[in-house]
Motif scaffolding. Structure first.
Motif, PDB file in Angstrom:
ATOM      1  N   LYS A  45       0.847  -1.097  -0.051  1.00 35.94           N
ATOM      2  CA  LYS A  45      -0.065   0.036   0.099  1.00 35.94           C
ATOM      3  C   LYS A  45       0.700   1.218   0.000  1.00 35.94           C
ATOM      4  N   LEU A  46       0.413   2.222  -0.759  1.00 35.93           N
ATOM      5  CA  LEU A  46       1.265   3.470  -1.006  1.00 35.93           C
ATOM      6  C   LEU A  46       1.017   4.233   0.422  1.00 35.93           C
ATOM      7  N   PRO A  47       2.194   5.029   0.910  1.00 34.96           N
ATOM      8  CA  PRO A  47       1.890   5.992   2.011  1.00 34.96           C
ATOM      9  C   PRO A  47       0.885   6.958   1.367  1.00 34.96           C
ATOM     10  N   SER A  48       0.157   7.466   2.416  1.00 35.54           N
ATOM     11  CA  SER A  48      -0.862   8.468   2.229  1.00 35.54           C
ATOM     12  C   SER A  48      -0.071   9.924   1.529  1.00 35.54           C
ATOM     13  N   THR A  49       0.884  10.216   1.713  1.00 29.34           N
ATOM     14  CA  THR A  49       1.890  11.289   1.306  1.00 29.34           C
ATOM     15  C   THR A  49       2.595  10.918  -0.136  1.00 29.34           C
ATOM     16  N   ASP A  50       2.639   9.825  -0.626  1.00 31.95           N
ATOM     17  CA  ASP A  50       3.243   9.380  -1.735  1.00 31.95           C
ATOM     18  C   ASP A  50       2.864  10.500  -3.156  1.00 31.95           C
ATOM     19  N   PRO A  51       3.690  11.154  -3.717  1.00 29.58           N
ATOM     20  CA  PRO A  51       3.080  12.051  -4.598  1.00 29.58           C
ATOM     21  C   PRO A  51       2.708  11.457  -5.955  1.00 29.58           C
ATOM     22  N   SER A  52       2.829  10.028  -6.073  1.00 33.44           N
ATOM     23  CA  SER A  52       2.483   9.288  -7.175  1.00 33.44           C
ATOM     24  C   SER A  52       0.628   9.303  -7.018  1.00 33.44           C
ATOM     25  N   VAL A  65      -7.352  17.233 -14.473  1.00 35.94           N
ATOM     26  CA  VAL A  65      -7.858  17.716 -13.246  1.00 35.94           C
ATOM     27  C   VAL A  65      -9.359  17.756 -13.029  1.00 35.94           C
ATOM     28  N   SER A  66     -10.074  17.531 -14.014  1.00 33.82           N
ATOM     29  CA  SER A  66     -11.474  17.540 -13.980  1.00 33.82           C
ATOM     30  C   SER A  66     -11.903  15.944 -14.100  1.00 33.82           C
ATOM     31  N   SER A  67     -11.168  15.082 -14.290  1.00 33.85           N
ATOM     32  CA  SER A  67     -11.310  13.554 -13.997  1.00 33.85           C
ATOM     33  C   SER A  67     -11.031  13.091 -12.650  1.00 33.85           C
ATOM     34  N   CYS A  68     -10.593  13.902 -11.732  1.00 31.33           N
ATOM     35  CA  CYS A  68     -10.316  13.520 -10.306  1.00 31.33           C
ATOM     36  C   CYS A  68     -11.173  12.311  -9.938  1.00 31.33           C
ATOM     37  N   HIS A  69     -12.526  12.281 -10.119  1.00 27.44           N
ATOM     38  CA  HIS A  69     -13.450  11.194  -9.483  1.00 27.44           C
ATOM     39  C   HIS A  69     -13.377   9.922 -10.508  1.00 27.44           C
ATOM     40  N   ILE A  70     -12.788   9.949 -11.293  1.00 27.74           N
ATOM     41  CA  ILE A  70     -12.556   8.537 -12.278  1.00 27.74           C
ATOM     42  C   ILE A  70     -11.504   7.556 -11.896  1.00 27.74           C
ATOM     43  N   LEU A  71     -11.700   6.730 -10.986  1.00 31.27           N
ATOM     44  CA  LEU A  71     -10.520   5.856 -10.726  1.00 31.27           C
ATOM     45  C   LEU A  71      -9.704   5.202 -11.674  1.00 31.27           C
ATOM     46  N   CYS A  89      -0.388  10.962 -18.949  1.00 31.22           N
ATOM     47  CA  CYS A  89      -0.446  11.143 -17.266  1.00 31.22           C
ATOM     48  C   CYS A  89       0.180  12.224 -17.098  1.00 31.22           C
ATOM     49  N   PHE A  90      -0.576  12.992 -16.079  1.00 34.04           N
ATOM     50  CA  PHE A  90       0.151  14.186 -15.573  1.00 34.04           C
ATOM     51  C   PHE A  90       0.367  14.128 -14.158  1.00 34.04           C
ATOM     52  N   ALA A  91       1.596  14.737 -13.828  1.00 33.56           N
ATOM     53  CA  ALA A  91       1.921  14.687 -12.354  1.00 33.56           C
ATOM     54  C   ALA A  91       1.695  15.812 -11.534  1.00 33.56           C
ATOM     55  N   GLY A  92       1.641  15.661 -10.299  1.00 32.89           N
ATOM     56  CA  GLY A  92       1.086  16.749  -9.415  1.00 32.89           C
ATOM     57  C   GLY A  92      -0.148  17.573  -9.612  1.00 32.89           C
ATOM     58  N   THR A  93      -1.146  16.921 -10.007  1.00 29.88           N
ATOM     59  CA  THR A  93      -2.478  17.634 -10.418  1.00 29.88           C
ATOM     60  C   THR A  93      -2.996  17.702  -8.846  1.00 29.88           C
ATOM     61  N   ASP A  94      -4.192  18.295  -8.786  1.00 27.13           N
ATOM     62  CA  ASP A  94      -4.852  18.566  -7.366  1.00 27.13           C
ATOM     63  C   ASP A  94      -5.858  17.197  -7.191  1.00 27.13           C
ATOM     64  N   CYS A  95      -5.615  16.160  -7.938  1.00 29.92           N
ATOM     65  CA  CYS A  95      -6.291  14.887  -7.769  1.00 29.92           C
ATOM     66  C   CYS A  95      -5.450  14.214  -6.690  1.00 29.92           C
ATOM     67  N   LYS A  96      -6.280  13.325  -5.841  1.00 30.25           N
ATOM     68  CA  LYS A  96      -5.271  12.530  -4.867  1.00 30.25           C
ATOM     69  C   LYS A  96      -6.178  11.147  -4.912  1.00 30.25           C
ATOM     70  N   TYR A  97      -5.499  10.027  -5.381  1.00 29.89           N
ATOM     71  CA  TYR A  97      -6.067   8.361  -5.236  1.00 29.89           C
ATOM     72  C   TYR A  97      -5.876   8.366  -3.572  1.00 29.89           C
ATOM     73  N   GLU A  98      -7.344   8.056  -3.227  1.00 26.84           N
ATOM     74  CA  GLU A  98      -7.406   7.539  -1.817  1.00 26.84           C
ATOM     75  C   GLU A  98      -8.334   6.453  -1.595  1.00 26.84           C
ATOM     76  N   ALA A  99      -8.677   5.711  -2.684  1.00 29.47           N
ATOM     77  CA  ALA A  99      -9.418   4.207  -2.601  1.00 29.47           C
ATOM     78  C   ALA A  99      -8.893   3.390  -1.670  1.00 29.47           C
ATOM     79  N   ASP A 100      -7.602   3.233  -1.556  1.00 28.97           N
ATOM     80  CA  ASP A 100      -6.824   2.415  -0.622  1.00 28.97           C
ATOM     81  C   ASP A 100      -6.705   2.974   0.680  1.00 28.97           C
ATOM     82  N   LEU A 101      -6.922   4.212   0.982  1.00 32.26           N
ATOM     83  CA  LEU A 101      -6.963   4.386   2.341  1.00 32.26           C
ATOM     84  C   LEU A 101      -8.136   4.290   3.309  1.00 32.26           C
ATOM     85  N   VAL A 102      -7.998   3.667   4.415  1.00 29.20           N
ATOM     86  CA  VAL A 102      -9.042   3.420   5.411  1.00 29.20           C
ATOM     87  C   VAL A 102      -8.668   4.481   6.585  1.00 29.20           C
ATOM     88  N   PRO A 103      -9.626   5.213   7.158  1.00 26.79           N
ATOM     89  CA  PRO A 103      -9.563   5.949   8.416  1.00 26.79           C
ATOM     90  C   PRO A 103      -9.163   5.316   9.562  1.00 26.79           C
TER      91      PRO A 103
END
Length: 127
Positions: A45-52, A65-71, A89-103
């Motif tokens: 699992k990627l760390p939550s702060t991983d830039p990728s 950036v308008s496709s952030c909701h499309i996994l 692929c564009f790096a450093g967008t405002d999107c953040k992959y969080e599907a694998d993060l569990v609170p």
């Protein structure tokens, strides 16, 4: 290409198969190598702060950036090959992959045991 073909102040990175910033940094032994090694943990699992986590696919930056909701538009490796056809692929967008993060569970405070005074004053109307 050659750097002499580039405008002043720009360089040509001939060792890249495609314009992939992660590949470029890995080949240079810089931060990309650190990203790759820190990304692979024992849990996979990627760390939550991983830039990728902010690499996103689009036909251009605005589309990405308008496709952030499309996994399926997340491009973890930074490679265009992770993207659907017609997207890059564009790096450093405002999107953040969080599907694998569990609170994590946040502990709650124990009740104080003594009730507080009522905030309501009965029989009195105030304007």
């Amino acid at each position: 290409g050659e750097s002499t073909e580039c405008p002043d102040g720009l360089e040509c990175y001939h060792f890249l198969g495609s314009c992939n910033f992660v590949e470029m940094l890995e080949n240079a032994g810089g931060i990309g190598a650190a990203i790759s090694s820190s990304s692979s943990s024992s849990s996979g699992k990627l760390p939550s702060t991983d830039p990728s986590r902010s690499n996103w696919c689009g036909s251009d930056w605005n589309d990405a950036v308008s496709s952030c909701h499309i996994l399926d538009h997340w491009c973890q490796s930074g490679s265009d090959g992770d993207c659907p056809p017609g997207k890059i692929c564009f790096a450093g967008t405002d999107c953040k992959y969080e599907a694998d993060l569990v609170p994590t569970e946040v502990p709650t405070k124990a009740p104080s045991g003594t009730p507080t005074a009522s905030p309501v004053v009965y029989g009195k109307i105030e304007n």
